[in-house]
Design an enzyme around this catalytic site. Sequence first.
Site, PDB file in Angstrom:
ATOM      1  N   GLY A   9      15.022  21.432  33.672  1.00  0.00           N
ATOM      2  CA  GLY A   9      14.355  22.392  34.554  1.00  0.00           C
ATOM      3  C   GLY A   9      15.251  23.559  34.925  1.00  0.00           C
ATOM      4  O   GLY A   9      14.827  24.729  34.905  1.00  0.00           O
ATOM      5  N   ASN A  10      16.489  23.257  35.213  1.00  0.00           N
ATOM      6  CA  ASN A  10      17.455  24.250  35.660  1.00  0.00           C
ATOM      7  C   ASN A  10      17.667  25.392  34.660  1.00  0.00           C
ATOM      8  O   ASN A  10      17.811  26.552  35.031  1.00  0.00           O
ATOM      9  CB  ASN A  10      18.773  23.519  35.906  1.00  0.00           C
ATOM     10  N   LYS A 127       3.542   7.510  37.474  1.00  0.00           N
ATOM     11  CA  LYS A 127       4.246   8.770  37.696  1.00  0.00           C
ATOM     12  C   LYS A 127       3.353   9.777  38.420  1.00  0.00           C
ATOM     13  O   LYS A 127       2.342  10.227  37.874  1.00  0.00           O
ATOM     14  CB  LYS A 127       4.687   9.337  36.344  1.00  0.00           C
ATOM     15  N   LYS A 208      10.934  13.824  28.579  1.00  0.00           N
ATOM     16  CA  LYS A 208      11.390  14.850  27.622  1.00  0.00           C
ATOM     17  C   LYS A 208      12.705  14.468  26.939  1.00  0.00           C
ATOM     18  O   LYS A 208      12.943  14.856  25.792  1.00  0.00           O
ATOM     19  CB  LYS A 208      11.477  16.224  28.295  1.00  0.00           C
ATOM     20  N   LYS A 270      18.229  10.174  30.309  1.00  0.00           N
ATOM     21  CA  LYS A 270      19.213  10.925  29.501  1.00  0.00           C
ATOM     22  C   LYS A 270      20.211   9.958  28.864  1.00  0.00           C
ATOM     23  O   LYS A 270      20.602  10.099  27.707  1.00  0.00           O
ATOM     24  CB  LYS A 270      19.952  11.959  30.361  1.00  0.00           C
TER      25      LYS A 270
HETATM   26  P1  ADP Z   1      16.541  17.735  34.283  1.00  0.00           P
HETATM   27  O1  ADP Z   1      15.527  18.635  34.874  1.00  0.00           O
HETATM   28  O2  ADP Z   1      17.655  18.477  33.617  1.00  0.00           O
HETATM   29  O3  ADP Z   1      15.950  16.664  33.435  1.00  0.00           O
HETATM   30  P2  ADP Z   1      17.076  15.741  36.382  1.00  0.00           P
HETATM   31  O4  ADP Z   1      16.997  16.181  37.795  1.00  0.00           O
HETATM   32  O5  ADP Z   1      15.980  14.912  35.845  1.00  0.00           O
HETATM   33  O6  ADP Z   1      17.306  17.058  35.518  1.00  0.00           O
HETATM   34  O7  ADP Z   1      18.454  14.959  36.153  1.00  0.00           O
HETATM   35  C1  ADP Z   1      19.705  15.520  36.523  1.00  0.00           C
HETATM   36  C2  ADP Z   1      20.151  14.998  37.887  1.00  0.00           C
HETATM   37  O8  ADP Z   1      20.547  13.636  37.799  1.00  0.00           O
HETATM   38  C3  ADP Z   1      21.369  15.667  38.450  1.00  0.00           C
HETATM   39  O9  ADP Z   1      21.043  16.817  39.163  1.00  0.00           O
HETATM   40  C4  ADP Z   1      21.956  14.587  39.391  1.00  0.00           C
HETATM   41  O10 ADP Z   1      21.664  14.870  40.727  1.00  0.00           O
HETATM   42  C5  ADP Z   1      21.222  13.330  39.006  1.00  0.00           C
HETATM   43  N1  ADP Z   1      22.055  12.144  38.795  1.00  0.00           N
HETATM   44  C6  ADP Z   1      21.684  10.891  39.153  1.00  0.00           C
HETATM   45  N2  ADP Z   1      22.606   9.998  38.819  1.00  0.00           N
HETATM   46  C7  ADP Z   1      23.610  10.662  38.212  1.00  0.00           C
HETATM   47  C8  ADP Z   1      24.859  10.252  37.629  1.00  0.00           C
HETATM   48  N3  ADP Z   1      25.220   8.982  37.604  1.00  0.00           N
HETATM   49  N4  ADP Z   1      25.643  11.219  37.100  1.00  0.00           N
HETATM   50  C9  ADP Z   1      25.274  12.506  37.118  1.00  0.00           C
HETATM   51  N5  ADP Z   1      24.101  12.951  37.667  1.00  0.00           N
HETATM   52  C10 ADP Z   1      23.270  12.045  38.193  1.00  0.00           C
HETATM   53 MG    MG Z   2      14.402  15.090  34.336  1.00  0.00          MG
END
Ligand code: ADP
Ligand code: MG
Length: 307
Positions: A9-10, A127, A208, A270
């Site tokens: 998203g970022n 969800k 995704k 991820k």
């Molecule tokens: P995207 O939109 O890129 O899919 P998400 O918000 O779904 O992003 O996932 C990224 C987020 O995961 C980060 O902003 C962080 O706050 C969170 N996060 C949770 N656990 C962890 C971890 N163990 N290490 C790093 N980030 C983490």
């Molecule tokens: Mg995500």
Amino acid sequence: MKAVVALGGNALTGKDRKADIDKQFEATQETAKSIVKMIKNGWHIVITHGNGPQVGALLLQQKLSMAEVPQMPLHVLVALTQGQIGYVVQQCLLNEFKRQGIKRDVVTVITQVLVDENDPAFKKPTKPIGPIYGEEEAKKMMKYYTMGKVEDGWRILVPSPKPISIVEAEIIKKLAEKDIIVIAAGGGGIPVVKRGESLIGVDAVIDKDLASQKLANEIMADILLILTDVDFVFLNYGKENEEAIHEISADELEKHYKEGHFPSGSMGPKVEASINFVRNGGKRAIITSIGKAWEALEGKAGTQILP
Ligand code: ADP
Ligand code: MG
């Protein structure tokens, strides 16, 4: 070398993840610079992306126009967001190519992703997506969606089944090998099931990162580069003893996953995607921030996951 670059998203909407179009162009323009750097260095790139804010906005527009225009099912909305985001990414990349004197074609492929009708996720949609609906609206929506009660009203609940295969994988592979930049599997892809020989769209959301991994393995990419808003995957994230992971094997990472370091709504998928990718022939998966993308691809930043 071939890389699938999964944008969070970022990378497409900016830090606040609002779907404001100026912010989308602004954030995507920055992202385009990183992508161009990879291309200049000889990488074949396939771009995938999320669509949370955009599909949320479409659902809200539908809610507000309920009396005037027919509701569209979610699989159609996902297709709409693939077109919308693909357009923004294509234009930003082409403009950046022009600025840097590069000649390269970019194309968005509307992508369907096969899921299993018997996936246990379909029995229990969990969800929540889109806006909050009042009682009356929710009743009308039940004709189209499973609705679930939340604190302030009702929300659409959808299942999140596992991706089985990418319907358009072969064409995406061919395009990438011709050095055409491909944008594909947006929003995790349009979920479809097979009935006999026919494909039919279903209302679900495919993660995704997992869809990007499937695509990466199917097109035999060397690298899966997952770009989000943190530089590293951390152990004990957010705690006093948090620790960045620089390089790790799939087995070791899986051990930490089972210990509960990576929540299912954010870092979990991820990590799972990265493990799956290297176990299915991928050379290396990387999780990092958009700002560190290039360094990470060179192996000098981010969390590097090896077989
Ligand atoms: P995207 O939109 O890129 O899919 P998400 O918000 O779904 O992003 O996932 C990224 C987020 O995961 C980060 O902003 C962080 O706050 C969170 N996060 C949770 N656990 C962890 C971890 N163990 N290490 C790093 N980030 C983490
Ligand atoms: Mg995500």
